[in-house]
Design an enzyme around this catalytic site. Structure first.
Site, mmCIF file in Angstrom:
data_model
loop_
_atom_site.group_PDB
_atom_site.id
_atom_site.type_symbol
_atom_site.label_atom_id
_atom_site.label_comp_id
_atom_site.label_asym_id
_atom_site.label_seq_id
_atom_site.Cartn_x
_atom_site.Cartn_y
_atom_site.Cartn_z
ATOM 1 N N GLU A 1 1.589 4.451 7.276
ATOM 2 C CA GLU A 1 0.390 3.715 6.658
ATOM 3 C C GLU A 1 0.055 4.892 5.665
ATOM 4 O O GLU A 1 0.334 6.401 6.076
ATOM 5 C CB GLU A 1 -0.772 3.174 7.714
ATOM 6 C CG GLU A 1 -0.036 2.540 7.903
ATOM 7 C CD GLU A 1 0.100 0.953 7.093
ATOM 8 O OE1 GLU A 1 0.223 0.906 6.261
ATOM 9 O OE2 GLU A 1 0.115 -0.313 7.779
ATOM 10 N N HIS B 1 3.467 2.013 1.944
ATOM 11 C CA HIS B 1 4.019 1.950 3.611
ATOM 12 C C HIS B 1 5.781 2.143 3.198
ATOM 13 O O HIS B 1 5.906 1.276 2.287
ATOM 14 C CB HIS B 1 3.425 1.810 4.539
ATOM 15 C CG HIS B 1 3.672 0.514 4.461
ATOM 16 N ND1 HIS B 1 3.287 -0.589 5.511
ATOM 17 C CD2 HIS B 1 4.582 -0.376 4.533
ATOM 18 C CE1 HIS B 1 2.957 -2.278 4.939
ATOM 19 N NE2 HIS B 1 4.367 -2.058 5.172
ATOM 20 N N ASN C 1 0.538 -1.588 -0.079
ATOM 21 C CA ASN C 1 -0.382 0.298 -0.293
ATOM 22 C C ASN C 1 0.596 0.917 -0.510
ATOM 23 O O ASN C 1 0.089 2.592 0.022
ATOM 24 C CB ASN C 1 -1.371 0.373 1.124
ATOM 25 C CG ASN C 1 -0.183 0.147 2.540
ATOM 26 O OD1 ASN C 1 1.009 0.021 2.269
ATOM 27 N ND2 ASN C 1 -1.062 0.215 3.167
HETATM 28 C C1 GLP Z 1 6.567 -4.591 6.398
HETATM 29 C C2 GLP Z 1 7.250 -3.471 7.289
HETATM 30 C C3 GLP Z 1 8.253 -2.633 6.729
HETATM 31 C C4 GLP Z 1 8.150 -3.386 5.688
HETATM 32 C C5 GLP Z 1 6.980 -4.030 4.606
HETATM 33 C C6 GLP Z 1 7.031 -4.457 2.953
HETATM 34 O O1 GLP Z 1 5.276 -4.361 6.853
HETATM 35 N N1 GLP Z 1 6.715 -2.917 8.477
HETATM 36 O O2 GLP Z 1 9.136 -2.190 7.154
HETATM 37 O O3 GLP Z 1 9.005 -2.602 4.113
HETATM 38 O O4 GLP Z 1 6.027 -4.179 5.235
HETATM 39 O O5 GLP Z 1 7.286 -5.955 3.533
HETATM 40 P P1 GLP Z 1 8.117 -7.033 2.215
HETATM 41 O O6 GLP Z 1 9.155 -6.810 2.168
HETATM 42 O O7 GLP Z 1 8.073 -8.544 2.919
HETATM 43 O O8 GLP Z 1 7.308 -6.862 1.637
#
Ligand code: GLP
Length: 275
Positions: A170, A165, A163
């Site tokens: 968020e 973030h 999304n």
């Molecule tokens: C998580 C973390 C973020 C991370 C994101 C993406 O929940 N809080 O810091 O960059 O979501 O996750 P992923 O790397 O598993 O796609």
């Protein structure tokens, strides 16, 4: 701040800095495969630490940076890098988990990097996961002060949520935001459901550093891999700079690089064919 990333230019060689088309703006690298991007960032971190053994690293969790950590561990084990004197600060931590819960970001970091790379626990910091609501604010203030007392973050590693973030900033997070307690977005909780054996068990709150905290780091290195990130990568790099897509706010940083693989770059229109 412009609506389109005119300042960025994609480069196909993960190790070669892409020229900027004007002052400022993101540099965008499309790597042939994620390993090339991971090695490039690990190499940059290693060079930074060799030049400054007590460098301050901003770290991220999630699956995205795993290969960077694996490469750093490899360099340490090969005797090519010593990480024992770095300081680390992570972007975020879940709330409502015991300090020693294996699902905390603290535990994930210990397993993926701190222990195998020989970074002493006292040189690592993350927000506490187990806090009464009344103590959240004090913990957030402590964290901001600790980063400042360490001299600020030299290099901040970042992934991007589906999304948009960054950390747990968020959609809707302000560019001026600082470390704070936040409610997790339903999309973020859904993405974490597997790791918690079901959506019901995913924490509802977290502490995250703010966008302004991230923008204060001297270098930002943002990674995104896989086709499931293609739509958000396009929104982040080609859409408006907008708190609705928090990672787009990072385009304002004077030293920001986005490293994506071909799949994550597949939605880009401006950079198509350059990977
Ligand atoms: C998580 C973390 C973020 C991370 C994101 C993406 O929940 N809080 O810091 O960059 O979501 O996750 P992923 O790397 O598993 O796609």
């Amino acid at each position: 701040m412009t609506a389109a990333p005119d300042a960025g230019k994609a480069a196909s060689d993960a190790g070669r800095p892409s020229p900027r088309t004007d002052a400022g703006g993101p540099r965008i690298f499309v790597a042939p495969e994620r390993g090339a991007a991971e090695r490039a960032v690990a190499r940059e971190i290693a060079d930074l630490v060799r030049a400054r053994p007590d460098a301050v690293l901003g770290l991220a969790t999630g699956s995205t940076p795993a290969g960077v950590y694996a490469e750093l561990v490899r360099l340490v084990r090969a005797g090519e890098l010593d990480l024992a004197r770095v300081r680390t600060f992570n972007l975020d931590e879940y709330l409502g988990l015991a300090q020693d819960d294996p699902r905390t970001f603290r535990a994930q970091m210990r397993r993926a990097l701190f222990e195998p790379a020989g970074i002493p626990p006292a040189r690592t910091d993350l927000p506490r996961s187990s806090l009464a609501r009344a103590d959240e604010e004090r913990e957030c203030a402590r964290y901001e002060r600790a980063i400042e007392a360490a001299g600020g973050i030299d290099l901040q590693l970042l992934g991007v949520g589906r999304n948009g973030h960054v950390g747990f900033n968020e959609p809707g997070s302000a560019a001026t935001s600082r470390t704070r307690g936040v409610a997790l977005d339903p999309a973020t909780r859904a993405d974490a459901a597997a790791a918690f054996d079901g959506l019901d068990r995913v924490p509802r709150r977290a502490i995250t550093v703010g966008i302004a905290t991230i923008l204060a780091a001297r270098r930002l290195r943002v990674l995104a891999f896989g086709r499931h990130k293609a739509a958000i990568v396009r929104a982040v790099l080609e859409g408006p700079v907008d708190p609705a897509v928090p990672a787009s706010l990072l385009r304002a940083h004077p030293d920001v690089e986005f490293r994506v693989d071909r799949e994550a770059a597949s939605g880009l229109t401006r950079f198509q064919g350059e990977g």
